[in-house]
Design a protein around this motif. Structure first.
Motif, PDB file in Angstrom:
ATOM      1  N   THR A  14       0.145 -55.853  45.786  1.00  0.00           N
ATOM      2  CA  THR A  14       0.902 -57.107  45.722  1.00  0.00           C
ATOM      3  C   THR A  14       0.143 -58.286  46.331  1.00  0.00           C
ATOM      4  O   THR A  14       0.643 -59.408  46.316  1.00  0.00           O
ATOM      5  CB  THR A  14       2.239 -56.954  46.471  1.00  0.00           C
ATOM      6  N   GLY A  15      -1.038 -58.037  46.868  1.00  0.00           N
ATOM      7  CA  GLY A  15      -1.819 -59.119  47.465  1.00  0.00           C
ATOM      8  C   GLY A  15      -2.592 -59.877  46.401  1.00  0.00           C
ATOM      9  O   GLY A  15      -2.503 -59.581  45.197  1.00  0.00           O
ATOM     10  N   SER A  16      -3.340 -60.857  46.862  1.00  0.00           N
ATOM     11  CA  SER A  16      -4.116 -61.690  45.949  1.00  0.00           C
ATOM     12  C   SER A  16      -5.105 -60.839  45.130  1.00  0.00           C
ATOM     13  O   SER A  16      -5.190 -60.966  43.903  1.00  0.00           O
ATOM     14  CB  SER A  16      -4.812 -62.746  46.812  1.00  0.00           C
ATOM     15  N   ALA A  39       2.194 -51.350  48.547  1.00  0.00           N
ATOM     16  CA  ALA A  39       2.494 -52.677  49.096  1.00  0.00           C
ATOM     17  C   ALA A  39       3.192 -52.461  50.424  1.00  0.00           C
ATOM     18  O   ALA A  39       3.857 -51.446  50.629  1.00  0.00           O
ATOM     19  CB  ALA A  39       3.407 -53.447  48.169  1.00  0.00           C
ATOM     20  N   GLN A  40       3.046 -53.413  51.312  1.00  0.00           N
ATOM     21  CA  GLN A  40       3.689 -53.255  52.607  1.00  0.00           C
ATOM     22  C   GLN A  40       5.143 -53.692  52.546  1.00  0.00           C
ATOM     23  O   GLN A  40       6.039 -52.956  52.934  1.00  0.00           O
ATOM     24  CB  GLN A  40       2.904 -54.058  53.659  1.00  0.00           C
ATOM     25  N   ARG A  41       5.367 -54.914  52.037  1.00  0.00           N
ATOM     26  CA  ARG A  41       6.717 -55.481  52.105  1.00  0.00           C
ATOM     27  C   ARG A  41       7.249 -56.042  50.785  1.00  0.00           C
ATOM     28  O   ARG A  41       8.450 -56.065  50.587  1.00  0.00           O
ATOM     29  CB  ARG A  41       6.726 -56.635  53.131  1.00  0.00           C
ATOM     30  N   LYS A  42       6.364 -56.547  49.910  1.00  0.00           N
ATOM     31  CA  LYS A  42       6.854 -57.300  48.730  1.00  0.00           C
ATOM     32  C   LYS A  42       7.421 -56.337  47.683  1.00  0.00           C
ATOM     33  O   LYS A  42       6.782 -56.033  46.662  1.00  0.00           O
ATOM     34  CB  LYS A  42       5.722 -58.127  48.128  1.00  0.00           C
ATOM     35  N   VAL A  43       8.643 -55.877  47.943  1.00  0.00           N
ATOM     36  CA  VAL A  43       9.239 -54.832  47.121  1.00  0.00           C
ATOM     37  C   VAL A  43       9.530 -55.327  45.705  1.00  0.00           C
ATOM     38  O   VAL A  43       9.321 -54.592  44.731  1.00  0.00           O
ATOM     39  CB  VAL A  43      10.527 -54.327  47.809  1.00  0.00           C
ATOM     40  N   ASP A  44      10.001 -56.565  45.561  1.00  0.00           N
ATOM     41  CA  ASP A  44      10.362 -57.031  44.218  1.00  0.00           C
ATOM     42  C   ASP A  44       9.142 -57.089  43.299  1.00  0.00           C
ATOM     43  O   ASP A  44       9.200 -56.649  42.151  1.00  0.00           O
ATOM     44  CB  ASP A  44      11.036 -58.413  44.293  1.00  0.00           C
ATOM     45  N   LEU A  45       8.043 -57.604  43.854  1.00  0.00           N
ATOM     46  CA  LEU A  45       6.822 -57.673  43.043  1.00  0.00           C
ATOM     47  C   LEU A  45       6.316 -56.261  42.725  1.00  0.00           C
ATOM     48  O   LEU A  45       5.918 -55.968  41.592  1.00  0.00           O
ATOM     49  CB  LEU A  45       5.752 -58.489  43.787  1.00  0.00           C
ATOM     50  N   VAL A  60       5.182 -47.702  50.100  1.00  0.00           N
ATOM     51  CA  VAL A  60       5.575 -48.902  50.862  1.00  0.00           C
ATOM     52  C   VAL A  60       5.517 -48.605  52.358  1.00  0.00           C
ATOM     53  O   VAL A  60       5.319 -47.450  52.770  1.00  0.00           O
ATOM     54  CB  VAL A  60       6.993 -49.390  50.475  1.00  0.00           C
ATOM     55  N   ALA A  65      12.190 -50.494  52.979  1.00  0.00           N
ATOM     56  CA  ALA A  65      11.533 -50.982  51.753  1.00  0.00           C
ATOM     57  C   ALA A  65      11.605 -49.904  50.669  1.00  0.00           C
ATOM     58  O   ALA A  65      11.829 -50.204  49.485  1.00  0.00           O
ATOM     59  CB  ALA A  65      10.078 -51.362  52.048  1.00  0.00           C
TER      60      ALA A  65
END
Ligand code: NAD
Ligand code: MG
Length: 399
Positions: A14-16, A39-45, A60, A65
């Protein structure tokens, strides 16, 4: 004839870098299959990515999460198995079905899964420079032992890789290389009056003139610690002593780095500042594939400028060269203290100009040790963090 698809794990999806990786992957469904994402936190993405690529696993950072992700995946009938935590990251990084691992977690948090991918002998696409900086000897030993194909994603190191002979030996001098010229944009504060630096905000520091990146690396670019970490990264990737690495400021970020040879030739790699170029290069290596990058229009750019870095304005770069020369645990301490200082700055607890002081303090108060095992690395990381936290807590926040 159909060729087997490359099975890919993306750590930090989910990062750049993760998003850019999946953008390239989506252009070539016949070449790549996504096996796992994290991803660590951006669950929706992450849920959207799972719905688009149908990976077998998604990892996650917390149970909360995971519950949220499972709920969304159920609603969208996405059959991905959800796992939690660092061990799960190590598991997906070493899946027997995986061919390639993109290591794109930011910071020291990426070390264990990136090392796991190296131990499992995967083709390793390395964006997570902090892992290599902190654990250089341990990491490169795993790469050697497991015959890992290690491809740099950092645009500069990718450019150097492309500018070296294809079958280069690990000794640069054997290849007739005189110097590595590492280019740097100079970040958003290259020309800001010195007195104004004290008051800069996290948003100003993250507004990079040429690249859109995660917040941590954006602050590193503003202090030029990013270039310092890259000097250490180049040392390990190309077996180059610090004296053979020169940093050159090039504000347009069109030349991504250069290699100078004994005969005076300088080979450079150029392109628009778009991370999809190095990502596509590494994904398809040794082939070349479409990456969605705009063609380079040199006539529109008009001119390319170069200057020497000002080590007084950017003490972090000096500190990184110093840590490289000291060797042992110094790069791990430097990296850990930098992570603490950047986090404090991003949270408004430390002024921009105190970042180097925090790092210098950590380097001076942690005793020098050699690094031979992962445990040595983790100890150096913890000691660097402790020393940095101690000083950062005592300094005044941004005025
Ligand atoms: P980012 O902040 O945009 O993304 C980081 C990713 O790591 C996210 O997916 C996040 O969920 C994950 N993550 C964060 N903390 C984590 C933790 N504790 N445990 C597990 N996962 C965690 O960062 P980015 O800009 O994509 O950079 C990623 C790496 O690539 C960094 O090491 C950076 O130096 C390097 N890099 C980035 C760029 C760029 O253009 N963004 C260029 C060169 C190198
Ligand atoms: Mg870079």
């Amino acid at each position: 004839m159909s060729v087997a698809r490359q099975r890919l794990v993306v750590l930090g999806a989910t990062g750049s870098i993760g998003v850019n990786t999946l953008d390239v992957v989506a252009r070539h469904p016949e070449r790549f299959e996504v096996l796992a994402l994290s991803a660590q936190r951006k669950v929706d993405l992450l849920a959207e990515q799972c719905h688009q690529f149908f990976p077998r696993f998604a990892v996650v950072g917390s149970d909360a999460a995971a519950d949220r992700l499972k709920g969304i995946l159920r609603q969208t009938n996405t059959p991905t198995t959800v796992l939690v935590g660092v061990e799960a990251l190590e598991t997906i990084a070493s899946l027997s079905e995986a061919d390639t691992v993109m290591a794109a977690i930011v910071g020291a948090a990426g070390l264990r899964p990136t090392l796991a991918a190296a131990r499992a002998g995967k083709k390793l696409l390395l964006a997570n420079k902090e892992a290599l900086v902190m654990a250089g000897p341990v990491f490169m030993e795993e790469v050697r032992l497991n015959n890992v194909m290690l491809l740099p994603i950092d645009s500069e190191h990718n450019a150097i890789y492309q500018s070296l002979p294809r079958e280069h030996s690990s000794n640069l001098l054997d290849n007739g290389v005189r110097r590595i010229l590492l280019t740097a944009s100079g970040g958003p504060f290259r020309e800001m009056p010195w007195e104004d630096l004290e008051a800069v905000t996290p948003d100003q520091a993250c507004a990079h003139p040429n690249w859109v990146m995660g917040r941590k690396i954006s602050v590193d670019s503003a202090t030029m610690m990013n270039k310092g970490l890259e000097v250490i990264e180049a040392h390990w990737l190309f077996n180059a002593p610090g004296e053979r690495i020169e940093v050159v400021i090039h504000p347009q970020s069109i030349i991504h780095s250069m290699v100078e040879y004994a005969d005076g030739s300088v080979i450079a790699q150029l392109g628009n500042p778009d991370m999809r170029t190095p990502i596509a290069y590494a994904l398809a290596y040794p082939e070349r594939i479409e990456a969605g990058v705009e063609p380079l229009d040199l006539c529109r750019i008009g001119k390319l400028d170069f200057e020497r870095p000002d080590l007084n304005r950017f003490p972090c770069l000096r500190l990184a060269f110093h840590a490289l020369a000291r060797g042992g645990n110094a790069p791990a301490v430097l990296n850990a203290a930098n992570e603490v200082a950047v986090e404090s700055f991003l949270e408004g607890r430390l002024s921009f100009t105190r970042i180097p002081a925090v790092i210098e303090h950590a380097l001076s108060c942690v005793d020098w040790r050699d690094i031979a095992t992962l445990n040595d690395v983790l100890e150096a990381d913890a000691a660097g963090r402790d020393a940095a936290r101690h000083l950062a807590a005592s300094l005044p926040p941004r005025q």
